[in-house]
Write a protein that holds these residues in place. Sequence first.
Motif, PDB file in Angstrom:
ATOM      1  N   GLN A 131       0.885  -1.169   0.172  1.00 12.45           N
ATOM      2  CA  GLN A 131      -0.044   0.154  -0.108  1.00 12.45           C
ATOM      3  C   GLN A 131       0.880   1.359  -0.033  1.00 12.45           C
ATOM      4  O   GLN A 131       0.506   2.261  -0.930  1.00 12.45           O
ATOM      5  CB  GLN A 131      -0.949  -0.008   1.289  1.00 12.45           C
ATOM      6  CG  GLN A 131      -1.778   1.104   1.497  1.00 12.45           C
ATOM      7  CD  GLN A 131      -2.443   1.021   2.637  1.00 12.45           C
ATOM      8  OE1 GLN A 131      -2.436   0.336   3.576  1.00 12.45           O
ATOM      9  NE2 GLN A 131      -3.813   1.730   2.554  1.00 12.45           N
ATOM     10  N   ARG A 132       1.799   1.054   0.736  1.00 11.67           N
ATOM     11  CA  ARG A 132       2.648   2.512   0.782  1.00 11.67           C
ATOM     12  C   ARG A 132       4.246   2.384   1.128  1.00 11.67           C
ATOM     13  O   ARG A 132       4.451   1.308   1.974  1.00 11.67           O
ATOM     14  CB  ARG A 132       1.948   3.326   2.037  1.00 11.67           C
ATOM     15  CG  ARG A 132       2.912   4.761   2.314  1.00 11.67           C
ATOM     16  CD  ARG A 132       2.018   5.329   3.667  1.00 11.67           C
ATOM     17  NE  ARG A 132       0.985   5.875   3.337  1.00 11.67           N
ATOM     18  CZ  ARG A 132      -0.186   5.203   4.019  1.00 11.67           C
ATOM     19  NH1 ARG A 132       0.120   4.198   4.996  1.00 11.67           N
ATOM     20  NH2 ARG A 132      -1.453   5.612   3.817  1.00 11.67           N
ATOM     21  N   LEU A 133       4.972   2.965   0.427  1.00 11.47           N
ATOM     22  CA  LEU A 133       6.577   2.953   0.697  1.00 11.47           C
ATOM     23  C   LEU A 133       6.808   4.248   1.234  1.00 11.47           C
ATOM     24  O   LEU A 133       6.841   5.366   0.688  1.00 11.47           O
ATOM     25  CB  LEU A 133       7.374   2.416  -0.423  1.00 11.47           C
ATOM     26  CG  LEU A 133       7.463   1.127  -0.595  1.00 11.47           C
ATOM     27  CD1 LEU A 133       8.320   0.980  -2.178  1.00 11.47           C
ATOM     28  CD2 LEU A 133       8.090   0.192   0.220  1.00 11.47           C
TER      29      LEU A 133
ATOM     30  N   GLY B 208      -0.178   1.884  -8.006  1.00  6.22           N
ATOM     31  CA  GLY B 208      -1.043   1.784  -6.859  1.00  6.22           C
ATOM     32  C   GLY B 208      -0.324   1.953  -5.757  1.00  6.22           C
ATOM     33  O   GLY B 208      -0.970   1.639  -4.539  1.00  6.22           O
ATOM     34  N   VAL B 209       0.898   2.041  -5.465  1.00  4.48           N
ATOM     35  CA  VAL B 209       1.547   2.226  -4.237  1.00  4.48           C
ATOM     36  C   VAL B 209       1.794   3.636  -4.041  1.00  4.48           C
ATOM     37  O   VAL B 209       2.419   4.439  -4.877  1.00  4.48           O
ATOM     38  CB  VAL B 209       3.079   1.447  -4.597  1.00  4.48           C
ATOM     39  CG1 VAL B 209       3.898   1.574  -3.273  1.00  4.48           C
ATOM     40  CG2 VAL B 209       2.690   0.034  -4.873  1.00  4.48           C
ATOM     41  N   VAL B 210       1.595   4.236  -2.861  1.00  3.42           N
ATOM     42  CA  VAL B 210       1.890   5.507  -2.494  1.00  3.42           C
ATOM     43  C   VAL B 210       3.302   5.612  -1.726  1.00  3.42           C
ATOM     44  O   VAL B 210       3.755   4.785  -0.975  1.00  3.42           O
ATOM     45  CB  VAL B 210       0.587   5.788  -1.367  1.00  3.42           C
ATOM     46  CG1 VAL B 210       1.179   7.367  -1.043  1.00  3.42           C
ATOM     47  CG2 VAL B 210      -0.701   5.690  -1.650  1.00  3.42           C
TER      48      VAL B 210
ATOM     49  N   CYS C 184      10.058   2.060   4.959  1.00  2.00           N
ATOM     50  CA  CYS C 184       8.850   1.403   5.812  1.00  2.00           C
ATOM     51  C   CYS C 184       8.056   0.939   4.787  1.00  2.00           C
ATOM     52  O   CYS C 184       7.291   1.950   3.973  1.00  2.00           O
ATOM     53  CB  CYS C 184       8.393   2.536   6.856  1.00  2.00           C
ATOM     54  SG  CYS C 184       7.103   1.853   7.817  1.00  2.00           S
ATOM     55  N   ALA C 185       7.838  -0.418   4.813  1.00  2.00           N
ATOM     56  CA  ALA C 185       6.475  -0.859   3.750  1.00  2.00           C
ATOM     57  C   ALA C 185       5.378  -1.387   4.510  1.00  2.00           C
ATOM     58  O   ALA C 185       5.299  -1.802   5.668  1.00  2.00           O
ATOM     59  CB  ALA C 185       7.048  -1.954   2.806  1.00  2.00           C
ATOM     60  N   GLU C 186       4.396  -0.574   4.222  1.00  2.00           N
ATOM     61  CA  GLU C 186       2.997  -0.854   4.822  1.00  2.00           C
ATOM     62  C   GLU C 186       2.003  -1.481   3.762  1.00  2.00           C
ATOM     63  O   GLU C 186       1.857  -1.359   2.660  1.00  2.00           O
ATOM     64  CB  GLU C 186       2.103   0.308   5.181  1.00  2.00           C
ATOM     65  CG  GLU C 186       3.010   1.252   5.942  1.00  2.00           C
ATOM     66  CD  GLU C 186       2.533   2.572   6.409  1.00  2.00           C
ATOM     67  OE1 GLU C 186       1.225   2.397   6.795  1.00  2.00           O
ATOM     68  OE2 GLU C 186       3.254   3.523   6.389  1.00  2.00           O
TER      69      GLU C 186
ATOM     70  N   ARG D   2       0.064  -5.213   8.208  1.00  2.00           N
ATOM     71  CA  ARG D   2       1.629  -5.280   8.653  1.00  2.00           C
ATOM     72  C   ARG D   2       2.363  -4.404   8.143  1.00  2.00           C
ATOM     73  O   ARG D   2       2.195  -3.746   6.981  1.00  2.00           O
ATOM     74  CB  ARG D   2       2.165  -6.727   7.946  1.00  2.00           C
ATOM     75  CG  ARG D   2       1.573  -7.847   9.017  1.00  2.00           C
ATOM     76  CD  ARG D   2       2.456  -9.142   8.552  1.00  2.00           C
ATOM     77  NE  ARG D   2       3.616  -8.967   9.255  1.00  2.00           N
ATOM     78  CZ  ARG D   2       4.867  -9.112   8.367  1.00  2.00           C
ATOM     79  NH1 ARG D   2       4.667  -8.957   7.303  1.00  2.00           N
ATOM     80  NH2 ARG D   2       6.004  -8.763   9.028  1.00  2.00           N
ATOM     81  N   THR D   3       3.492  -4.025   8.849  1.00  2.00           N
ATOM     82  CA  THR D   3       4.482  -2.941   8.665  1.00  2.00           C
ATOM     83  C   THR D   3       5.814  -3.561   8.760  1.00  2.00           C
ATOM     84  O   THR D   3       6.166  -4.173   9.593  1.00  2.00           O
ATOM     85  CB  THR D   3       4.367  -1.931   9.607  1.00  2.00           C
ATOM     86  OG1 THR D   3       3.057  -1.225   9.306  1.00  2.00           O
ATOM     87  CG2 THR D   3       5.353  -0.670   8.909  1.00  2.00           C
ATOM     88  N   GLU D   4       6.693  -3.524   7.613  1.00  4.73           N
ATOM     89  CA  GLU D   4       7.874  -3.993   7.603  1.00  4.73           C
ATOM     90  C   GLU D   4       9.003  -2.859   7.342  1.00  4.73           C
ATOM     91  O   GLU D   4       8.847  -2.284   6.449  1.00  4.73           O
ATOM     92  CB  GLU D   4       8.093  -5.152   6.466  1.00  4.73           C
ATOM     93  CG  GLU D   4       9.457  -5.783   6.443  1.00  4.73           C
ATOM     94  CD  GLU D   4       9.189  -7.176   5.530  1.00  4.73           C
ATOM     95  OE1 GLU D   4      10.132  -7.745   5.324  1.00  4.73           O
ATOM     96  OE2 GLU D   4       8.087  -7.699   5.276  1.00  4.73           O
ATOM     97  N   ILE D   5       9.937  -2.671   7.880  1.00  5.28           N
ATOM     98  CA  ILE D   5      10.942  -2.048   8.070  1.00  5.28           C
ATOM     99  C   ILE D   5      12.486  -2.672   7.365  1.00  5.28           C
ATOM    100  O   ILE D   5      12.679  -3.661   7.776  1.00  5.28           O
ATOM    101  CB  ILE D   5      11.514  -1.373   9.166  1.00  5.28           C
ATOM    102  CG1 ILE D   5      10.219  -0.429   9.615  1.00  5.28           C
ATOM    103  CG2 ILE D   5      12.553  -0.218   9.090  1.00  5.28           C
ATOM    104  CD1 ILE D   5      10.315   0.119  11.146  1.00  5.28           C
ATOM    105  N   VAL D   6      13.037  -2.256   6.438  1.00  7.06           N
ATOM    106  CA  VAL D   6      14.199  -2.375   5.838  1.00  7.06           C
ATOM    107  C   VAL D   6      15.164  -1.583   5.879  1.00  7.06           C
ATOM    108  O   VAL D   6      15.040  -0.393   5.529  1.00  7.06           O
ATOM    109  CB  VAL D   6      13.844  -3.338   4.091  1.00  7.06           C
ATOM    110  CG1 VAL D   6      15.357  -3.570   3.624  1.00  7.06           C
ATOM    111  CG2 VAL D   6      12.853  -4.070   4.291  1.00  7.06           C
TER     112      VAL D   6
END
Length: 211
Positions: free
Chosen positions: A37-39, A70-72, A86-88, A93-97
Amino acid sequence: MAAGKFGSKGYTSASRGSDFLRSVLQNGSGRYVQQLQRLTFRFCQKSQESKQTRDYVENGLTDFANRNPGVVLYVTPESDVDPKICAEYLNGRTEIVTLNKLTEDEISKKCEDLKDRSGLEIMRRRKNIHTDVPSIQGEWTPFTNFKKYDVKYKPNFAVETKHSWDSFPAPWTGLYRRNELYKLENRQKLNYTEKSQEPLGKWGPILRPKY
């Protein structure tokens, strides 16, 4: 070490979480819905560790945005922070790389990996095939419908010599169609002398290939 209800997780194969292979809400059975959804890019404006991230935001992020409308995307430059993404996902779920010491190509690869993810937590797969509605008949094997199969039966491997023109009973006669059974019952019948002279049958000389 993270400790939960069942003790530590994620460090040894015995304590690592496991799950069956699955997707989000059967995604892909109909129209595919991208789960990312969001980066959000966070990086320092001046530090050397964030230089590659700044270069990717300036050079490659536009191409990523055009390929994935489609990705914000959010870009958050700050002071004295480590570069990270930060990927949502749609499942919450949220994942941080962390992007420290990564090149532009490696950052682009990380973005593609996050884009292709379903948002589910990465776990050890218990098996490659799984169904939510298992069959009550059990797992199929080649011996499921083989009535003569017996684990105590010792197979006979003796070699028996037979003539190539001898007729053998067809075990699958019940599976043939009526017109096929008619062909089997009314096929050409020859004696041993005729068969030895014309091994290909009546139409053999006509259908013999020419080289």
